[in-house]
Design a protein around this motif. Structure first.
Motif, short mmCIF file in Angstrom:
data_model
loop_
_atom_site.label_atom_id
_atom_site.label_comp_id
_atom_site.label_asym_id
_atom_site.label_seq_id
_atom_site.Cartn_x
_atom_site.Cartn_y
_atom_site.Cartn_z
N GLU A 528 0.82 -1.22 0.00
CA GLU A 528 0.00 0.00 0.00
C GLU A 528 0.85 1.27 0.00
O GLU A 528 0.42 2.31 -0.47
N ARG A 529 2.08 1.17 0.49
CA ARG A 529 2.96 2.34 0.53
C ARG A 529 3.50 2.69 -0.85
O ARG A 529 4.07 3.76 -1.03
N SER A 530 3.32 1.79 -1.83
CA SER A 530 3.84 2.06 -3.17
C SER A 530 2.90 2.91 -4.01
O SER A 530 3.30 3.40 -5.07
N GLY A 531 1.65 3.03 -3.57
CA GLY A 531 0.70 3.83 -4.34
C GLY A 531 0.13 3.11 -5.54
O GLY A 531 -0.27 3.75 -6.52
N GLY A 532 0.07 1.80 -5.52
CA GLY A 532 -0.54 1.05 -6.61
C GLY A 532 0.39 0.70 -7.74
O GLY A 532 -0.04 0.55 -8.89
N ALA A 533 1.67 0.55 -7.46
CA ALA A 533 2.64 0.20 -8.50
C ALA A 533 2.46 -1.25 -8.94
O ALA A 533 1.90 -2.08 -8.21
N PRO A 534 2.92 -1.60 -10.16
CA PRO A 534 2.87 -3.01 -10.57
C PRO A 534 3.79 -3.88 -9.72
O PRO A 534 4.74 -3.38 -9.12
N VAL A 535 3.53 -5.17 -9.70
CA VAL A 535 4.25 -6.10 -8.82
C VAL A 535 5.00 -7.11 -9.67
O VAL A 535 4.47 -7.64 -10.67
N TYR A 536 6.24 -7.37 -9.29
CA TYR A 536 7.03 -8.45 -9.87
C TYR A 536 7.25 -9.49 -8.78
O TYR A 536 7.77 -9.19 -7.71
N LEU A 537 6.83 -10.75 -9.05
CA LEU A 537 6.91 -11.83 -8.08
C LEU A 537 8.06 -12.76 -8.45
O LEU A 537 8.01 -13.45 -9.47
N SER A 538 9.09 -12.78 -7.62
CA SER A 538 10.28 -13.60 -7.88
C SER A 538 10.40 -14.65 -6.79
O SER A 538 10.41 -14.33 -5.60
N ILE A 539 10.49 -15.91 -7.20
CA ILE A 539 10.54 -17.02 -6.25
C ILE A 539 11.79 -17.85 -6.54
O ILE A 539 11.91 -18.48 -7.60
N LEU A 572 -1.66 -13.71 -2.01
CA LEU A 572 -1.32 -12.48 -2.76
C LEU A 572 -2.38 -12.14 -3.81
O LEU A 572 -2.17 -11.22 -4.60
N GLU A 573 -3.48 -12.85 -3.83
CA GLU A 573 -4.51 -12.62 -4.84
C GLU A 573 -5.01 -11.18 -4.77
O GLU A 573 -5.28 -10.65 -3.69
N GLY A 574 -5.12 -10.57 -5.92
CA GLY A 574 -5.57 -9.19 -6.01
C GLY A 574 -4.48 -8.19 -6.28
O GLY A 574 -4.77 -7.08 -6.74
N LEU A 575 -3.23 -8.55 -6.01
CA LEU A 575 -2.12 -7.64 -6.31
C LEU A 575 -1.86 -7.63 -7.81
O LEU A 575 -1.94 -8.68 -8.48
N PRO A 576 -1.54 -6.49 -8.39
CA PRO A 576 -1.36 -6.40 -9.85
C PRO A 576 -0.01 -6.97 -10.29
O PRO A 576 0.95 -6.23 -10.54
N ILE A 577 0.08 -8.26 -10.42
CA ILE A 577 1.33 -8.93 -10.79
C ILE A 577 1.46 -8.88 -12.31
O ILE A 577 0.62 -9.40 -13.05
N VAL A 578 2.54 -8.26 -12.79
CA VAL A 578 2.76 -8.10 -14.22
C VAL A 578 3.91 -8.96 -14.73
O VAL A 578 4.12 -9.07 -15.94
N ASN A 611 -3.94 -14.41 -13.80
CA ASN A 611 -5.24 -14.57 -14.45
C ASN A 611 -6.32 -13.80 -13.71
O ASN A 611 -7.21 -13.20 -14.33
N ARG A 612 -6.24 -13.79 -12.38
CA ARG A 612 -7.29 -13.15 -11.59
C ARG A 612 -7.24 -11.63 -11.69
O ARG A 612 -8.27 -10.96 -11.63
N CYS A 613 -6.04 -11.06 -11.83
CA CYS A 613 -5.92 -9.61 -11.75
C CYS A 613 -5.69 -8.94 -13.10
O CYS A 613 -5.69 -7.71 -13.18
N MET A 614 -5.50 -9.72 -14.16
CA MET A 614 -5.02 -9.15 -15.41
C MET A 614 -5.96 -8.09 -15.99
O MET A 614 -5.53 -7.04 -16.47
N ASP A 615 -7.26 -8.35 -15.95
CA ASP A 615 -8.21 -7.45 -16.59
C ASP A 615 -8.58 -6.25 -15.73
O ASP A 615 -9.19 -5.30 -16.23
N ALA A 616 -8.25 -6.30 -14.44
CA ALA A 616 -8.70 -5.24 -13.55
C ALA A 616 -7.57 -4.45 -12.92
O ALA A 616 -7.84 -3.52 -12.14
N ASP A 617 -6.31 -4.77 -13.24
CA ASP A 617 -5.21 -4.07 -12.57
C ASP A 617 -4.85 -2.75 -13.22
O ASP A 617 -4.05 -1.99 -12.69
N GLY A 618 -5.41 -2.47 -14.41
CA GLY A 618 -5.15 -1.19 -15.06
C GLY A 618 -3.84 -1.12 -15.82
O GLY A 618 -3.47 -0.03 -16.28
N PHE A 619 -3.15 -2.25 -16.02
CA PHE A 619 -1.86 -2.24 -16.72
C PHE A 619 -1.93 -2.88 -18.09
O PHE A 619 -0.91 -3.18 -18.68
N GLY A 620 -3.13 -3.09 -18.60
CA GLY A 620 -3.28 -3.60 -19.95
C GLY A 620 -3.03 -5.07 -20.10
O GLY A 620 -2.66 -5.78 -19.20
#
Length: 620
Positions: A528-539, A572-578, A611-620
């Motif tokens: 939340e401190r990022s202001g809605g930035a896109p997320v990169y998930l590295s495992i 992590l569901e709901g976070l805009p993972i790009v 798949n869950r966030c792709m259409d609603a995260d605002g990043f195309g």
């Protein structure tokens, strides 16, 4: 036997007649046995007996299953029919998972069963609890269909828009290296969906054998026509070749670019005299079919010019031409890209073979995810984009090759999921993702910080990808988090450096002692401190304990268990993972493929989040 039935010359004696009578009686017995075995009317007697004594199973009531009562042949796979046939175990999931009953009904069932049994003294009765509000179920897409694509039977969405994995019912074994989860390759999808547009590039070099009467200072242009476009080249240099013939040369090889569509079958070239805006006379023209041109390569051609009005040949024109397919941007939802690179590792090598092992151990993954209640490989167009061709002899050069490959895949795919390979690949991957979406918030599962300073004067290695990302401004100023850090490090300064980069740290002990839910809350508040930035998930697969994932280059004791990692990822569901990656799988140290299997399942969980966030995260 034939000799016994030969008519004798003299009447038989008593002993012979007795022998004939015994043979006839034996034949009658053989005929009865034959009737039992082979039947008398084409159907064996034993079949008639079994049919007459078989227990006829009643048909299910109308509406009790998805099939019709008339088609009841003990082959329906719906739960009602399987339950009726006594084969409930063959159903892939129980009705309670597909359609969870309300808590009130469960409590009523428990109370009624307790009352039926009776409550003896000293036995606690079931106490009703407050009703819990069940979360809304995600809509389940219709069952996939099977289609034939390039000689391969694949699952596909009912509308045919998404081409999914191979169906294991037809292709149970695969030769060579399978694609990830039996998915189609990018080339296969491009062949199945041919490009509707192409780009025609033309360089006019010269003309010879022009017999027309030209004067010095004459302005001659080459005009190209393709599709709805008409382009004119620069003025040619006129030279006399002798014998009344002229030659033309174009200096600089000016390039003309045309956009052609699927309805355009040819292009034209014509030599005109006069200025750019003046009425021009024609020196000759030619027409060439687009189907005759090579795709993706330059070709030099020399074609004869035809005089206007059908006057025959009037010279030759030299030119270079190239036809390139214009691939539609973002026609793929998720591209899976392998990076067989491990030259940046500092301990045990072998992660370059990780993509091959992950693909091989992903063949058992089925389309429907029970926990997520979705089919990410069917609901989205996911393709295996192959491996990056990166050199193992130079880290800097390999980083450039990986970067260019990620850029190219992000032009045709909306999201990118990588499999490695050592963790060095996250640096060029995040660079390509940030170029498309902007600075990213990093959510990093690992046993090491990977923000370390240079080692042996090498600033790019698998222990420093996120330091490089921070130095180049690829990470958001705040909001990133490490999860699973443990064991040992070089100095306490390593944690201070990571904090200064805006990346908080949750150790493996935090997850074990505080629980996954508490750590998830920390990660979400950090985001939340990022202001809605896109997320990169590295495992990094070494975030798991070596007892769960031994096949890695730098294992550390005391890591997360499989259920903890899965719980954390699903939370992590709901976070805009790009963008996402799974790295450091080294099959040489693996046992029975359990590490590669874990990596493959984690990648599918990442795709479910995307798949869950792709259409609603605002990043195309």
């Amino acid at each position: 036997w034939p000799l016994l039935f030969v008519r004798p010359r003299h009447p038989p004696g008593p002993s012979v007649r007795a022998t004939h009578t015994g043979i006839a009686t034996g034949m009658k017995r053989l005929q009865r046995l034959s009737a039992h075995v082979y039947g008398t009317d084409g159907e064996p007697l034993w079949v008639q007996l079994m049919d007459s004594t078989a227990r006829q199973r009643p048909q299910p009531r109308w509406g009790g299953c998805r099939c019709t009562a008339e088609k009841w042949k003990f082959v329906c796979n719906c739960y009602a029919c399987l339950e009726h046939a006594g084969r409930e175990a063959d159903f892939e999931w129980t009705p309670q998972l597909v359609n969870p009953p309300p808590l009130e009904r469960l409590m009523a069932t428990s109370a009624s069963s307790s009352a039926a049994r009776g409550t003896a003294s000293g036995v606690l009765a079931v106490q009703p609890v407050a009703a819990k509000e069940w979360p809304a179920r995600h809509p389940i897409t219709p069952d996939p269909v099977t289609v034939e694509a390039g000689g391969v039977t694949r699952l596909a969405s009912p509308d045919g828009r998404v081409l999914g994995p191979m169906t294991p019912a037809v292709h149970q074994r695969f030769g060579g290296i399978a694609t990830f989860c039996r998915l189609p390759t990018l080339q296969e999808l491009q062949a199945a969906r041919p490009a509707r547009r192409a780009q025609l590039r033309l360089r006019v070099l010269g003309a010879r054998g022009l017999a027309n009467q030209l004067t010095d200072g004459e302005k001659i242009h080459a005009v190209g026509r393709a599709g709805n476009m008409e382009l004119r080249s620069a003025v040619a240099d006129l030279a006399t070749a002798g014998g009344g013939a002229f030659e033309l040369r174009w200096e600089g090889c000016e390039e003309l670019t045309f956009e052609v569509g699927e309805q355009d079958g040819h292009f034209e070239l014509e030599l005109l005299t006069g200025g750019a805006t003046e009425a021009s006379g024609s020196l000759g023209a030619l027409r060439l079919g687009l189907w005759a041109l090579p795709i993706g390569a330059w070709a030099r051609r020399r074609e004869q010019l035809l005089a206007s009005g059908g006057g025959g040949h009037c010279g030759e024109l030299d030119f270079e031409v190239r036809l390139d397919r214009v691939i539609e941007e973002n026609f793929v939802d998720i591209a899976v890209l392998g990076v067989p690179f491990d030259s940046g590792c500092s301990f045990r090598p072998g992660a370059r073979f990780g993509p091959e092992s992950i693909r091989s151990n992903s063949r058992l993954i089925r389309p429907y995810l029970i926990a997520a209640q979705q089919r990410p490989l069917i609901e989205r167009q996911v393709v295996d984009a192959g491996d990056v061709a990166c050199t193992p002899f130079g880290i800097d050069k390999a980083m450039g090759q990986i970067l260019e490959a990620c850029r190219a895949k992000l032009k045709v795919a909306r999201r990118l999921v990588l499999m490695g390979g050592d963790h060095t690949l996250s640096y060029p991957a995040i660079k390509a993702v940030s170029e498309k979406f902007g600075p990213v918030v990093l959510i990093h599962f690992d046993s090491h910080l990977d923000t370390f300073p240079p080692m042996y004067d090498q600033d790019v290695w698998h222990g420093s990808p996120f330091r490089k990302c921070w130095e180049e401004g690829l990470l958001a100023k705040d909001g990133s988090t490490h999860i699973g850090i443990r064991a040992s490090t070089y100095s306490p300064q390593d944690f201070h450096d990571s904090d200064a980069m805006g990346i908080a740290t949750l150790t493996a002990d935090d997850v074990h002692q505080r629980g996954v839910e508490a750590c998830l809350e920390v990660v979400r508040k950090r985001y939340e401190r990022s202001g809605g930035a896109p997320v990169y998930l590295s495992i990094d697969i070494d975030v798991l304990d070596p007892s769960v994932a031994p096949g890695t280059g730098t294992p550390e004791f005391g890591g997360l268990l499989a259920h903890q990692l899965l719980h954390f990822i699903r939370g992590l569901e709901g976070l805009p993972i790009v963008g996402a990656d799974v790295v450091e799988v080294a099959p040489a140290y693996d046992h029975a493929g359990i590490t590669a299997m874990a990596a493959a399942n984690v990648m599918v969980e990442q795709m479910a989040l995307i798949n869950r966030c792709m259409d609603a995260d605002g990043f195309g």
